[in-house]
Structures are given as C-alpha cells and as structure tokens.
Design a protein around this motif. Sequence first.
Motif, PDB file in Angstrom:
ATOM      1  N   LEU A  11       0.826  -1.200   0.000  1.00  0.00           N
ATOM      2  CA  LEU A  11       0.000   0.000   0.000  1.00  0.00           C
ATOM      3  C   LEU A  11       0.861   1.250   0.000  1.00  0.00           C
ATOM      4  CD1 LEU A  11      -2.876   1.132   0.153  1.00  0.00           C
ATOM      5  CD2 LEU A  11      -2.706   1.016   2.651  1.00  0.00           C
ATOM      6  N   TYR A  12       2.031   1.163   0.669  1.00  0.00           N
ATOM      7  CA  TYR A  12       2.929   2.308   0.767  1.00  0.00           C
ATOM      8  C   TYR A  12       4.315   1.915   0.281  1.00  0.00           C
ATOM      9  CZ  TYR A  12      -0.685   3.660   4.166  1.00  0.00           C
ATOM     10  OH  TYR A  12      -1.871   3.938   4.782  1.00  0.00           O
ATOM     11  N   GLY A  13       5.135   2.917   0.055  1.00  0.00           N
ATOM     12  CA  GLY A  13       6.540   2.677  -0.229  1.00  0.00           C
ATOM     13  C   GLY A  13       6.800   2.253  -1.660  1.00  0.00           C
ATOM     14  N   PRO A  14       8.021   1.767  -1.912  1.00  0.00           N
ATOM     15  CA  PRO A  14       8.400   1.327  -3.266  1.00  0.00           C
ATOM     16  C   PRO A  14       7.445   0.261  -3.787  1.00  0.00           C
ATOM     17  CG  PRO A  14      10.311   1.420  -1.823  1.00  0.00           C
ATOM     18  CD  PRO A  14       9.115   1.599  -0.949  1.00  0.00           C
ATOM     19  N   GLN A  15       7.064   0.392  -5.041  1.00  0.00           N
ATOM     20  CA  GLN A  15       6.106  -0.538  -5.633  1.00  0.00           C
ATOM     21  C   GLN A  15       6.825  -1.576  -6.489  1.00  0.00           C
ATOM     22  OE1 GLN A  15       2.528  -0.331  -5.019  1.00  0.00           O
ATOM     23  NE2 GLN A  15       3.524   0.879  -3.415  1.00  0.00           N
ATOM     24  N   SER A  16       6.889  -2.780  -5.970  1.00  0.00           N
ATOM     25  CA  SER A  16       7.477  -3.894  -6.711  1.00  0.00           C
ATOM     26  C   SER A  16       6.420  -4.970  -6.886  1.00  0.00           C
ATOM     27  CB  SER A  16       8.693  -4.449  -5.975  1.00  0.00           C
ATOM     28  OG  SER A  16       8.347  -4.835  -4.661  1.00  0.00           O
ATOM     29  N   PRO A  17       6.545  -5.830  -7.894  1.00  0.00           N
ATOM     30  CA  PRO A  17       5.535  -6.874  -8.094  1.00  0.00           C
ATOM     31  C   PRO A  17       5.446  -7.799  -6.893  1.00  0.00           C
ATOM     32  CG  PRO A  17       6.966  -6.662 -10.012  1.00  0.00           C
ATOM     33  CD  PRO A  17       7.593  -5.849  -8.919  1.00  0.00           C
ATOM     34  N   PRO A  18       4.244  -8.223  -6.515  1.00  0.00           N
ATOM     35  CA  PRO A  18       4.111  -9.147  -5.387  1.00  0.00           C
ATOM     36  C   PRO A  18       4.712 -10.504  -5.721  1.00  0.00           C
ATOM     37  CG  PRO A  18       1.999  -8.875  -6.503  1.00  0.00           C
ATOM     38  CD  PRO A  18       2.944  -7.865  -7.108  1.00  0.00           C
ATOM     39  N   LEU A  19       5.151 -11.199  -4.677  1.00  0.00           N
ATOM     40  CA  LEU A  19       5.697 -12.537  -4.848  1.00  0.00           C
ATOM     41  C   LEU A  19       4.569 -13.555  -4.948  1.00  0.00           C
ATOM     42  CD1 LEU A  19       8.558 -12.420  -2.168  1.00  0.00           C
ATOM     43  CD2 LEU A  19       8.663 -11.803  -4.595  1.00  0.00           C
ATOM     44  N   VAL A  20       4.868 -14.692  -5.532  1.00  0.00           N
ATOM     45  CA  VAL A  20       3.887 -15.780  -5.625  1.00  0.00           C
ATOM     46  C   VAL A  20       3.852 -16.513  -4.288  1.00  0.00           C
ATOM     47  CG1 VAL A  20       3.268 -17.931  -6.794  1.00  0.00           C
ATOM     48  CG2 VAL A  20       4.301 -16.041  -8.094  1.00  0.00           C
ATOM     49  N   PRO A  21       2.684 -16.652  -3.646  1.00  0.00           N
ATOM     50  CA  PRO A  21       2.602 -17.312  -2.348  1.00  0.00           C
ATOM     51  C   PRO A  21       2.835 -18.816  -2.471  1.00  0.00           C
ATOM     52  CG  PRO A  21       0.411 -16.750  -3.125  1.00  0.00           C
ATOM     53  CD  PRO A  21       1.383 -16.125  -4.092  1.00  0.00           C
ATOM     54  N   PRO A  22       3.638 -19.405  -1.593  1.00  0.00           N
ATOM     55  CA  PRO A  22       3.994 -20.818  -1.730  1.00  0.00           C
ATOM     56  C   PRO A  22       2.835 -21.788  -1.538  1.00  0.00           C
ATOM     57  CG  PRO A  22       4.866 -19.922   0.315  1.00  0.00           C
ATOM     58  CD  PRO A  22       4.360 -18.761  -0.480  1.00  0.00           C
ATOM     59  N   ASN A  23       1.797 -21.368  -0.789  1.00  0.00           N
ATOM     60  CA  ASN A  23       0.658 -22.258  -0.560  1.00  0.00           C
ATOM     61  C   ASN A  23      -0.616 -21.766  -1.236  1.00  0.00           C
ATOM     62  OD1 ASN A  23       1.874 -24.263   1.470  1.00  0.00           O
ATOM     63  ND2 ASN A  23       2.378 -22.279   2.374  1.00  0.00           N
ATOM     64  N   GLY A  24      -0.458 -20.761  -2.126  1.00  0.00           N
ATOM     65  CA  GLY A  24      -1.557 -20.357  -2.986  1.00  0.00           C
ATOM     66  C   GLY A  24      -2.651 -19.534  -2.353  1.00  0.00           C
ATOM     67  N   ASP A  25      -2.418 -18.986  -1.140  1.00  0.00           N
ATOM     68  CA  ASP A  25      -3.465 -18.225  -0.468  1.00  0.00           C
ATOM     69  C   ASP A  25      -2.834 -16.986   0.162  1.00  0.00           C
ATOM     70  OD1 ASP A  25      -5.331 -17.275   1.581  1.00  0.00           O
ATOM     71  OD2 ASP A  25      -6.423 -19.153   1.286  1.00  0.00           O
ATOM     72  N   VAL A  26      -3.036 -15.828  -0.458  1.00  0.00           N
ATOM     73  CA  VAL A  26      -2.378 -14.601  -0.006  1.00  0.00           C
ATOM     74  C   VAL A  26      -2.722 -14.275   1.442  1.00  0.00           C
ATOM     75  CG1 VAL A  26      -2.284 -12.094  -0.328  1.00  0.00           C
ATOM     76  CG2 VAL A  26      -2.162 -13.614  -2.309  1.00  0.00           C
ATOM     77  N   GLY A  27      -4.006 -14.369   1.779  1.00  0.00           N
ATOM     78  CA  GLY A  27      -4.428 -14.034   3.139  1.00  0.00           C
ATOM     79  C   GLY A  27      -3.806 -14.941   4.185  1.00  0.00           C
ATOM     80  N   ILE A  28      -3.776 -16.237   3.925  1.00  0.00           N
ATOM     81  CA  ILE A  28      -3.208 -17.195   4.880  1.00  0.00           C
ATOM     82  C   ILE A  28      -1.692 -17.052   4.948  1.00  0.00           C
ATOM     83  CG2 ILE A  28      -2.931 -19.631   5.443  1.00  0.00           C
ATOM     84  CD1 ILE A  28      -5.720 -18.563   5.963  1.00  0.00           C
ATOM     85  N   GLU A  29      -1.057 -16.745   3.812  1.00  0.00           N
ATOM     86  CA  GLU A  29       0.398 -16.534   3.836  1.00  0.00           C
ATOM     87  C   GLU A  29       0.737 -15.331   4.724  1.00  0.00           C
ATOM     88  OE1 GLU A  29       2.193 -18.764   2.561  1.00  0.00           O
ATOM     89  OE2 GLU A  29       1.141 -19.600   0.832  1.00  0.00           O
ATOM     90  N   GLY A  30      -0.074 -14.270   4.622  1.00  0.00           N
ATOM     91  CA  GLY A  30       0.130 -13.126   5.501  1.00  0.00           C
ATOM     92  C   GLY A  30      -0.055 -13.505   6.957  1.00  0.00           C
ATOM     93  N   MET A  31      -1.037 -14.355   7.234  1.00  0.00           N
ATOM     94  CA  MET A  31      -1.264 -14.812   8.607  1.00  0.00           C
ATOM     95  C   MET A  31      -0.058 -15.592   9.134  1.00  0.00           C
ATOM     96  SD  MET A  31      -5.297 -15.966   8.728  1.00  0.00           S
ATOM     97  CE  MET A  31      -5.352 -15.995  10.529  1.00  0.00           C
ATOM     98  N   ILE A  32       0.543 -16.416   8.280  1.00  0.00           N
ATOM     99  CA  ILE A  32       1.712 -17.198   8.697  1.00  0.00           C
ATOM    100  C   ILE A  32       2.861 -16.268   9.096  1.00  0.00           C
ATOM    101  CG2 ILE A  32       3.526 -18.764   7.904  1.00  0.00           C
ATOM    102  CD1 ILE A  32       0.951 -20.227   8.445  1.00  0.00           C
TER     103      ILE A  32
END
Length: 316
Positions: free
Chosen positions: A208-229
């Motif tokens: 949302l803030y700062g330098p804008q780089s492409p997001p990484l591919v989540p290893p378990n396929g779920d962005v929300g759960i990867e953030g929770m981990i």
Amino acid sequence: MASFSLPKSILALLVILTLASSSLGARPRKLDVWIPNPNDYPGDSYLLKYHNGEVLQGNIPVYIIWYGDFLSPQKSIIIDFLNSLTSNTWGQSNPSVAQWWSTIDQLYLSKVSNQQTQINLGNQIDWSYWWGKYLTMSQIAQIASNAGTPRGGITLVLTAKDVTVEEFCSSHCAFHGSDQSAGTTFIWVGNSESQCPGQCAWPFHQPLYGPQSPPLVPPNGDVGIEGMIINLASMLAGAVSNPFGNGYYQGSTEAPMEACTACPGVYGRGAYPGYAGQLWTDSTTGASYNANGFNGREYLLPAIFDPTMATCSTLN
C-alpha cells in the motif's frame, strides 16, 4: 544462516506497542502498521536486551480458536506450519521451519535456561461468528480465556477474512498479550485478504505504501493465509521471548520491539525497502519461500534479530 546489518529504512514497518488491557491483566504487544522515516538509523534503541522476566520454555501447548469461516485447506496450511515448529527436523529439508524456530531458542530462550523448547499442538475450537463479525481487542482476550489452555501455554485466536477487529488494518495486523495470573499468553492474527493485504500480507500483495514492486507468488496459494503465517511467526517469537512484557525487548515498555519485529520487512539476505531479500523459488510454481515444513510445505518466515551481533539473521 545469513546475517546482515539492520536496514536503514523499511517498507511498511511492523511495530509492537504495549497497551494496558482492561479485563484480564493482559498487556497486548501489537504488530502495528507503520510508515518509516527514511532518515531513521539504527542506534542504541536497537539493542534488544533481556529484562529478567519470564520466557516460555519446554513443551509449550498451543490451542487454536478458529473464529469465523476457515476452509479446510486454509486450516491445513496453518496446522502444518505449527507442526513444523519443532526441534525434530525429520521430514523437513533445509532451510526448515524447525531451523528457524531453533534460532529463537538459541538466541533468546536458552540464555535463560537450557530447556529445549518446542510447540505442541493442543485443542482446536470452532467459534463460528459467536460474537458477531466485529471484535474489540478486549473481546479477543476474553475469547482466548475460554480456550482452557493450560499454564505455560499459548492460545491462538485466528479470525477469518470477513471479521473486523478493532484497529485491524488501520494500525495493526496482529498482537499478543497475556493473563499473568493464569500464566498463559494469547495471540490474535487476522486474515487480511479482503481488508488490507497491501499492509498485512506483503510481500505477497502489492504494498500500500513505499516502493512498488511486483508481489511474490505465495507458496501455498493463499495470499491471506500466507500473511497470517508471517504475522503468526512474528507473534510466536515475541510471545515466547517476552510473554509478560518483561522478557526480551528493545526500546521503552510503552513501545517495545521484539525478536522478529525488530527486523521488519526482512526475509532474506540483502533486503531493503520494497525488496524482501534473496529467497528460494519453487521451480514448479514460481513461489517464493525461505523455509521448508512438513508435508512438503514451503513458507516465508521473518528474519530474527540477533541481540549479540545487532543484526538480522535470515535462513539464506
């Protein structure tokens, strides 16, 4: 294990602030969203010290309260992560989740006593939307107190993507607190997928803030759960090394920083604002990760601050 100096500025820094709790005598340490000043430099405030309080050691029971609707695959990702937090590295290729956890033991817990520390998964409770879809921080503490977690244990209160928690996204992604009279701690982590993934699920979502780089591919396929981990790992490190607010932390008691949040935005060697650092890439899925777990899982875990070297220690 790689080590390097703390970066001079960080993308969407996650800070822990200490608040007084009104109900259980708990003092939550919050994983807050903060926009850093590029002119900030490490100094004496980055000396993470032991303040002679308790830490959690030995076999630590962890109970889970699932609040809201979680799909079975989502639960499996989190449970496999928790089961990977053990000194037994069987079934995990290096670099491993167990290796990451042993670093916390080595740098923090073993300095207090020589007990080997590991997580033991206990009861799991489904609370659906028992108290509705908006929760205050004091309600989180009350929910945690109903888990029946034994003394010396940790209760995880995990909220689904459609549950709003007081100040979630506006100022924090997670927090941990305690009931000192009961000798238990609790951690809350929310799923930010539909609320603020750019703040609480970076680097698997555009920041949302700062330098804008492409997001990484989540290893378990779920962005929300990867953030929770990621946030859960940070809070576990803080909960065991500073469970009651008088263990390992840096800065003031009003705004302390702990083992992982002292290295915000750092996941691999060479990290800088907008860049998570050098990571492993899955040749099949293209996903980025830095730790292997059980059942063939791959995870991205935060760097751990090494108080003896004043550096951020990474797995690669």
